[in-house]
Design an enzyme around this catalytic site. Structure first.
Site, PDB file in Angstrom:
ATOM      1  N   THR A 154       1.789   0.821  -5.483  1.00  5.91           N
ATOM      2  CA  THR A 154       1.187  -0.312  -4.765  1.00  5.91           C
ATOM      3  C   THR A 154       1.249  -1.572  -5.624  1.00  5.91           C
ATOM      4  OG1 THR A 154      -0.313   1.108  -3.514  1.00  5.91           O
ATOM      5  CG2 THR A 154      -0.973  -1.196  -3.775  1.00  5.91           C
ATOM      6  N   ALA A 211       0.866  -1.181   0.000  1.00  9.19           N
ATOM      7  CA  ALA A 211       0.000   0.000   0.000  1.00  9.19           C
ATOM      8  C   ALA A 211       0.897   1.224   0.000  1.00  9.19           C
ATOM      9  CB  ALA A 211      -0.905   0.007   1.227  1.00  9.19           C
ATOM     10  N   CYS A 212       0.585   2.180  -0.839  1.00 10.64           N
ATOM     11  CA  CYS A 212       1.356   3.422  -0.872  1.00 10.64           C
ATOM     12  C   CYS A 212       0.421   4.592  -0.581  1.00 10.64           C
ATOM     13  CB  CYS A 212       2.079   3.600  -2.204  1.00 10.64           C
ATOM     14  SG  CYS A 212       1.008   3.946  -3.614  1.00 10.64           S
ATOM     15  N   SER A 213       1.004   5.744  -0.387  1.00  8.46           N
ATOM     16  CA  SER A 213       0.209   6.904   0.023  1.00  8.46           C
ATOM     17  C   SER A 213      -0.821   7.327  -1.023  1.00  8.46           C
ATOM     18  CB  SER A 213       1.114   8.084   0.372  1.00  8.46           C
ATOM     19  OG  SER A 213       1.938   8.401  -0.728  1.00  8.46           O
TER      20      SER A 213
END
Length: 101
Positions: free
Chosen positions: A16, A8-10
């Site tokens: 992601t 998961a990325c921002s």
């Protein structure tokens, strides 16, 4: 080794899914089985089942943002890593995991 992972990325967009692909490729190259759950703009995809989690030797969890359902991994050896580390040096991550006691 049986590995599970959550990426998961921002922003929940490209990184992601790119990180998931990189982890899958690197793990399989080293002869490990892996299943990766992505938590991105499209929601949770390839959700890890309770059986996936119970049979895992280690969980790789990204730590760029909070992971939904991270309480599922209590009692499992976990390795926290950033998305950028996965994308930039996945072989180093796999080497570290292999050296874990």
């Amino acid at each position: 080794m049986n590995i599970i992972a959550v990426t998961a990325c921002s922003t929940g967009i490209a990184e992601t899914y790119m990180a998931a692909e990189v982890l899958e490729r690197c793990a399989r190259t080293r002869g490990h089985s892996i299943k990766v759950e992505t938590q991105g703009a499209l929601g949770i995809m390839d959700k890890l089942s309770s059986q996936d989690i119970a049979s895992a030797d280690i969980a790789i969890l990204t730590n760029d943002i909070a992971i939904n359902g991270d309480d599922r991994f209590k009692g499992i050896k976990t390795f926290h890593v950033s998305i950028s580390d996965i994308l930039e040096s996945p072989q180093d991550i796999m080497s570290e995991i292999n050296s874990e006691p």
